[in-house]
Scaffold this motif. Structure first.
Motif, PDB file in Angstrom:
ATOM      1  N   GLY A 292       0.814  -1.138   0.026  1.00  0.00           N
ATOM      2  CA  GLY A 292       0.007  -0.117  -0.176  1.00  0.00           C
ATOM      3  C   GLY A 292       0.919   1.365   0.042  1.00  0.00           C
ATOM      4  N   VAL A 293       0.522   1.974  -0.826  1.00  0.00           N
ATOM      5  CA  VAL A 293       1.261   3.455  -0.936  1.00  0.00           C
ATOM      6  C   VAL A 293       0.088   4.334  -1.021  1.00  0.00           C
ATOM      7  CG1 VAL A 293       3.228   2.400  -2.065  1.00  0.00           C
ATOM      8  CG2 VAL A 293       1.416   3.182  -3.463  1.00  0.00           C
ATOM      9  N   LYS A 294       0.362   5.729  -0.719  1.00  0.00           N
ATOM     10  CA  LYS A 294      -0.534   6.751  -0.761  1.00  0.00           C
ATOM     11  C   LYS A 294      -0.904   7.461  -2.105  1.00  0.00           C
ATOM     12  CE  LYS A 294      -0.033   8.422   3.807  1.00  0.00           C
ATOM     13  NZ  LYS A 294       0.381   9.761   4.684  1.00  0.00           N
ATOM     14  N   ARG A 295       0.285   7.141  -2.974  1.00  0.00           N
ATOM     15  CA  ARG A 295      -0.149   7.866  -4.331  1.00  0.00           C
ATOM     16  C   ARG A 295       0.807   6.958  -5.521  1.00  0.00           C
ATOM     17  NH1 ARG A 295      -0.120  12.300  -1.071  1.00  0.00           N
ATOM     18  NH2 ARG A 295       2.121  12.598  -1.166  1.00  0.00           N
ATOM     19  N   CYS A 296       0.365   6.676  -6.392  1.00  0.00           N
ATOM     20  CA  CYS A 296       0.888   6.064  -7.466  1.00  0.00           C
ATOM     21  C   CYS A 296       0.407   6.313  -8.945  1.00  0.00           C
ATOM     22  CB  CYS A 296       0.717   4.432  -7.022  1.00  0.00           C
ATOM     23  SG  CYS A 296       1.735   3.494  -8.274  1.00  0.00           S
ATOM     24  N   SER A 297       1.239   6.500  -9.815  1.00  0.00           N
ATOM     25  CA  SER A 297       0.874   6.991 -11.128  1.00  0.00           C
ATOM     26  C   SER A 297       1.677   6.230 -12.313  1.00  0.00           C
ATOM     27  CB  SER A 297       0.924   8.380 -11.329  1.00  0.00           C
ATOM     28  OG  SER A 297       2.143   8.915 -10.833  1.00  0.00           O
ATOM     29  N   LEU A 298       1.143   5.954 -13.296  1.00  0.00           N
ATOM     30  CA  LEU A 298       1.983   5.255 -14.300  1.00  0.00           C
ATOM     31  C   LEU A 298       1.779   6.531 -15.803  1.00  0.00           C
ATOM     32  CD1 LEU A 298       3.072   3.264 -16.116  1.00  0.00           C
ATOM     33  CD2 LEU A 298       0.741   2.292 -16.721  1.00  0.00           C
ATOM     34  N   LEU A 299       2.859   7.036 -15.904  1.00  0.00           N
ATOM     35  CA  LEU A 299       3.311   8.004 -16.837  1.00  0.00           C
ATOM     36  C   LEU A 299       3.730   7.448 -18.131  1.00  0.00           C
ATOM     37  CD1 LEU A 299       4.728  10.727 -14.790  1.00  0.00           C
ATOM     38  CD2 LEU A 299       2.392  10.355 -14.962  1.00  0.00           C
ATOM     39  N   PHE A 308       4.797  13.710 -21.001  1.00  0.00           N
ATOM     40  CA  PHE A 308       4.139  12.589 -20.187  1.00  0.00           C
ATOM     41  C   PHE A 308       2.692  12.506 -20.279  1.00  0.00           C
ATOM     42  CE2 PHE A 308       8.222  13.030 -17.393  1.00  0.00           C
ATOM     43  CZ  PHE A 308       8.580  11.752 -17.921  1.00  0.00           C
ATOM     44  N   ILE A 309       2.203  11.259 -20.377  1.00  0.00           N
ATOM     45  CA  ILE A 309       0.529  11.159 -20.211  1.00  0.00           C
ATOM     46  C   ILE A 309       0.221  10.457 -19.076  1.00  0.00           C
ATOM     47  CG2 ILE A 309      -1.352  10.251 -21.603  1.00  0.00           C
ATOM     48  CD1 ILE A 309       0.344   9.912 -24.186  1.00  0.00           C
ATOM     49  N   PHE A 310      -0.581  11.076 -18.261  1.00  0.00           N
ATOM     50  CA  PHE A 310      -1.242  10.384 -17.067  1.00  0.00           C
ATOM     51  C   PHE A 310      -2.108   9.368 -17.539  1.00  0.00           C
ATOM     52  CE2 PHE A 310       0.612  14.294 -15.493  1.00  0.00           C
ATOM     53  CZ  PHE A 310       1.150  13.904 -14.079  1.00  0.00           C
ATOM     54  N   ARG A 311      -1.410   8.159 -17.645  1.00  0.00           N
ATOM     55  CA  ARG A 311      -2.512   7.000 -18.115  1.00  0.00           C
ATOM     56  C   ARG A 311      -3.297   6.359 -17.120  1.00  0.00           C
ATOM     57  NH1 ARG A 311      -4.916   6.302 -22.371  1.00  0.00           N
ATOM     58  NH2 ARG A 311      -2.973   6.619 -23.454  1.00  0.00           N
ATOM     59  N   VAL A 312      -2.523   6.275 -15.997  1.00  0.00           N
ATOM     60  CA  VAL A 312      -3.171   5.655 -14.676  1.00  0.00           C
ATOM     61  C   VAL A 312      -2.875   6.448 -13.425  1.00  0.00           C
ATOM     62  CG1 VAL A 312      -3.716   3.654 -13.069  1.00  0.00           C
ATOM     63  CG2 VAL A 312      -3.464   3.284 -15.446  1.00  0.00           C
ATOM     64  N   VAL A 313      -3.802   6.937 -12.753  1.00  0.00           N
ATOM     65  CA  VAL A 313      -3.522   8.012 -11.619  1.00  0.00           C
ATOM     66  C   VAL A 313      -4.230   7.438 -10.320  1.00  0.00           C
ATOM     67  CG1 VAL A 313      -3.468  10.117 -10.389  1.00  0.00           C
ATOM     68  CG2 VAL A 313      -2.780   9.860 -12.870  1.00  0.00           C
ATOM     69  N   LYS A 314      -3.603   6.902  -9.104  1.00  0.00           N
ATOM     70  CA  LYS A 314      -4.235   6.664  -7.926  1.00  0.00           C
ATOM     71  C   LYS A 314      -3.605   7.518  -6.728  1.00  0.00           C
ATOM     72  CE  LYS A 314      -5.843   2.325  -9.572  1.00  0.00           C
ATOM     73  NZ  LYS A 314      -6.056   0.820  -9.379  1.00  0.00           N
ATOM     74  N   GLY A 315      -4.661   8.119  -6.129  1.00  0.00           N
ATOM     75  CA  GLY A 315      -4.173   8.816  -4.789  1.00  0.00           C
ATOM     76  C   GLY A 315      -3.984  10.292  -5.252  1.00  0.00           C
ATOM     77  N   LEU A 316      -3.719  10.750  -6.537  1.00  0.00           N
ATOM     78  CA  LEU A 316      -3.134  12.077  -6.681  1.00  0.00           C
ATOM     79  C   LEU A 316      -4.681  12.909  -6.640  1.00  0.00           C
ATOM     80  CD1 LEU A 316      -0.680  11.975  -9.677  1.00  0.00           C
ATOM     81  CD2 LEU A 316      -0.233  12.551  -7.038  1.00  0.00           C
ATOM     82  N   ASP A 317      -4.641  14.280  -5.951  1.00  0.00           N
ATOM     83  CA  ASP A 317      -5.574  14.943  -6.013  1.00  0.00           C
ATOM     84  C   ASP A 317      -5.983  15.513  -7.298  1.00  0.00           C
ATOM     85  OD1 ASP A 317      -5.877  14.926  -3.221  1.00  0.00           O
ATOM     86  OD2 ASP A 317      -4.395  16.746  -3.043  1.00  0.00           O
ATOM     87  N   GLY A 324      -6.041  17.900 -19.492  1.00  0.00           N
ATOM     88  CA  GLY A 324      -5.799  17.196 -20.577  1.00  0.00           C
ATOM     89  C   GLY A 324      -4.915  15.790 -20.145  1.00  0.00           C
ATOM     90  N   GLY A 325      -4.710  15.704 -18.936  1.00  0.00           N
ATOM     91  CA  GLY A 325      -3.595  14.863 -18.456  1.00  0.00           C
ATOM     92  C   GLY A 325      -2.307  14.630 -19.139  1.00  0.00           C
TER      93      GLY A 325
END
Length: 781
Positions: A292-299, A308-317, A324-325
């Motif tokens: 478990g982590v608070k924030r995780c993203s796949l760019l 960079f394209i924010f393809r999957v974002v979890k935990g980010l405001d 446009g991501g």
């Protein structure tokens, strides 16, 4: 072997320590007993041998001494003298006399004399007692050499028995003394050996329990001391090796966990080929791996736009994610990882800080950023911040994330290859279908619809698309068909060289544009991503095909451009053929109209009659659900249905009085004449039944063949109804125009007799549209 197994092995050995003394004592006692009994046995054997030698020697001496006297008494048969002699030999008055019994027997073993009848009672035959020695010797006459009797003497072993008792007594005393000595020796040896052994055993037990740091202190200048010293050195080495082993075991367990985890992740990712699902699974797995982590993203990396394209974002405001991501690859950890291709671990926690502060911290206190490489090229970045537990990321976490990134790169590569393969298969199938369908469609409007549908399908769906063709009359490009958020009417003609479409048409080269801010107003080419390709036939550009904005939001790439260029080459030929066919059909229709007009021109009252019948027939056909091709055939056939009147004299056709029977029969030949005229023309062969049977009646009373009902071709039934209606509502030489309402009543009246009821119902539906009726009615008037 584990520590528990070692302890279980040593424990029973230690529990049997008292058996050592017993074994030592038993061994010494056994050896001592064997030695003493061997010596005693040897001594007894020696005394027995001496005793037997003594008795044998003495016996033979006595035998030789008394044998003459025995012989004498036997010859004289003096048994009393013989008895007296043998008794004197065993007299107890003789000192140390060990002769117990003397017997004299004759040759037949009858007793002649005996010194002790009681003992003789026990010496029947050759009786041998353990305490006696028997000497028997035959009495032989020296003169004759014959045996005259037997002299038997029994000696006592008393001397041997006395010596044997002494040996036994001495043996018992020696055995007791030896056992006592063995006990003393055992006690001393046990004290010398068992104490150090017990200390060593206790130390080994502790070592087996996991305490390898043991040093023994025991003063001994013998082999035991050497053993203790060797044990201490062994303990030191074992302690060092055990510490190293524990460290390596910890590392091995960690690596084993990492490999097992990465193997599971690899299996889960290898079973997924959908790209979006792969991206989601990568992020979910890396979060699970790190508990478990608070924030995780796949760019993902867009190299063309350096973003960079924010393809999957979890935990980010949401407000942190750019509009446009997308965000430029310029500064920051992710940009550094992209440029170096190496993972980064950042922790700003001091050693004396409470890691629980991370829980409340709003800024990144611990983060990992790892590249995803495909063919040594960074295609994406995994970014993680702050464990939920509040503990900082470690090197182990970094290795795990790097391992996940490797598995992710394989999964992304496979998913993209699968996507490309699916796309290629779709492109090939679509091109095949395009080629097949385009070759079958010659209607320009249908063809344009099909072109845009197939174009959108092959590109995976687009928001807008258009076909723009060159109009030689206006010398401009006209949007023939547009699919999007605007109407074709709002799109203005485009001059060659103006705007994107005009430039593509002028240059004859395709254009791909991504992220242009301004739109090309009025050209049908709009959006942030667009492809415009020329439509060419024999190196001549006849128009352009334009698409804008994929529904998926992805920009167009060179693969899309190549596909569209290939598609455009097929579309161009089909459009060109469709235009040629349309021109040919228009010329053909003009020729048919001219022929129909020439027929109508023979009668001033029937001018425009063929055109009106054709229009009525087409509307009836549409109301009855005929296909486009059937309506086309109906149109041509209705224009030519009265072509047989060419062979009828104008005097008969224009006669304003009642026809004679001969004239009527002449008129009735025009359907057959018309069929005969048209039949040699192969391209008009389908219209022959319509022309021949348009005067047949539904009840079978028509001509020329008297067909009835469904035997009459449907198109002939339609033209029959339309022809009769226009004849009723048109002015003729022999009567005036019939009002519309009366004509309707006449249709209903003749339904089922002259006309097909279904055709009548469809015609009445057409006539209900007054505007359409007026338009057709005024043709040729």
């Amino acid at each position: 072997m584990t520590q528990t197994e070692i302890a279980e092995t040593i424990a029973p050995l230690i529990s049997r320590r008292p058996a050592l003394k017993l074994r030592l004592f038993a061994m010494q006692a056994l050896v001592l007993s064997i030695v003493i009994f061997f010596m005693a046995g040897s001594e007894l054997a020696r005394w027995r041998e001496l005793s037997e030698t003594h008795v044998s020697t003495r016996g033979m001496t006595l035998v030789h001494a008394v044998e003459p006297h025995v012989l004498k008494y036997i010859h004289e048969k003096d048994l009393a003298g013989l008895e007296s002699m043998v008794k004197s030999l065993t007299s107890p008055e003789i000192p140390n006399n060990d002769l117990v019994t003397v017997q004299v027997l004759d040759t037949e073993m009858h007793k002649l004399a005996e010194s002790s009848p009681y003992l003789g009672e026990h010496l029947k035959g050759f009786l041998y007692l353990p305490a006696t020695v028997v000497v028997a010797n035959p009495v032989t006459d020296p003169q004759t050499g014959h045996h005259t009797g037997i002299l038997r003497m029994v000696f006592s072993n008393r001397y041997f028995e006395e010596r044997s008792q002494e040996v036994v007594s001495t043996t018992i005393l020696a055995l007791i003394a030896g056992i006592f000595l063995a006990l003393m020796i055992t006690w001393l040896l046990g004290r010398m050996i068992q104490t150090p052994v017990r200390i060593l055993a206790d130390a080994a037990t502790k070592m087996a329990g996991g305490n390898a740091d043991i040093q023994l202190e025991l003063d001994a200048n013998n082999e035991i001391g050497v053993l203790i010293e060797a044990f201490n050195q062994m303990s030191q080495r074992i302690n060092v090796h055990l510490t190293e082993l524990r460290q390596k075991n910890t590392i091995l367990e960690t690596r084993n966990f990492e490999l097992s985890t990465l193997q599971q992740i690899g299996r889960s990712l290898s079973s997924i080929l959908d790209q979006e699902m792969v991206y989601e699974t990568i992020v979910d797995n890396v979060i699970n791996v790190l508990s478990g982590v608070k924030r995780c993203s796949l760019l993902l990396v867009d190299e063309k736009r350096n973003e960079f394209i924010f393809r999957v974002v979890k935990g980010l405001d949401p407000e942190v994610i750019p509009e446009g991501g997308r965000m430029p690859i310029d500064t920051g950890i992710a940009a550094k990882v992209f440029h170096t291709g190496e993972a980064v671990l950042l922790n700003d926690i001091e050693d004396n800080e409470d890691t629980r502060l991370l829980e409340a911290s709003k800024v990144v206190r611990s983060s990992i950023c790892a590249p995803i490489l495909v063919a040594n090229r960074v295609v994406g970045v995994l970014s993680l911040s702050n464990k939920i537990s509040g503990v900082a990321f470690t090197e182990t976490d970094l290795r795990l994330v790097e391992g996940v990134a490797v598995e992710a790169s394989i999964a992304i590569k496979n998913a993209r290859m699968w996507q490309d393969l699916k796309r290629k298969v779709l492109e090939l199938n679509t091109l095949h279908e395009v080629g097949k369908n385009l070759s079958l469609v010659l209607d320009i409007n249908k063809l344009l619809e099909l072109v845009l549908d197939l174009t959108a399908r092959v590109l995976g769906g687009v928001k807008t698309s258009s076909v723009i063709l060159y109009d030689a009359e206006t010398e401009s490009l006209a949007v023939m068909l547009y699919k999007g958020n605007r109407s074709v009417g709002s799109l203005q003609p485009i001059k060659s060289g103006e705007g994107i479409a005009g430039k593509v048409f002028e240059r004859g080269e395709p254009i791909i544009i991504n992220d242009f801010s301004s739109t090309d107003q009025g050209s049908g080419v709009t959006g942030r991503s667009s492809i415009c390709v020329p439509l060419k036939v024999k190196e001549k550009t006849i128009g352009v095909l334009s698409v804008s904005d994929k529904i998926s939001g992805d920009p167009f790439d060179n693969s899309d451009l190549d596909m569209l260029v290939t598609l455009a080459s097929q579309i161009s030929v089909s459009l060109y053929n469709a235009q040629l066919y349309e021109d040919l059909e228009a010329s053909y229709l003009s020729a048919v109209r001219a022929l129909a007009n020439s027929i109508d021109a023979k009668d001033a009252y029937t001018r425009g009659h063929s055109e009106r019948v054709a229009r009525y027939s087409m509307e009836i056909g549409r109301a009855m659900g005929l296909t486009t091709d059937e309506i086309k055939n109906l149109h041509i056939g209705a224009l030519l249905y009265d072509i047989g009147k060419i062979g009828i004299a104008e005097a008969i056709i224009n006669k304003n009085s009642k026809l004679t029977d001969e004239e009527y029969q002449e008129i009735k030949t025009h359907p057959s004449r018309g069929a005969a005229i048209i039949e040699p023309a192969k391209f008009l062969k389908e219209k022959v039944p319509l022309i021949r049977f348009h005067h047949e009646r539904y009840d079978g009373r028509g001509y020329p063949d008297g067909l009835k009902g469904e035997e009459i071709p449907l198109m002939a039934r339609i033209v029959c109804c339309a022809d009769s209606f226009d004849a009723m509502t048109s002015k003729r030489a022999y009567r005036d125009t019939m009002p519309l309402e009366e004509a309707r009543k006449e249709l209903i009246k003749c339904s089922g007799t002259q006309f097909d009821p279904r055709v009548v119902n469809a015609f009445l539906e057409v006539l209900s549209d007054e505007k359409k009726f007026i338009t057709i009615e005024n043709l040729g008037k």
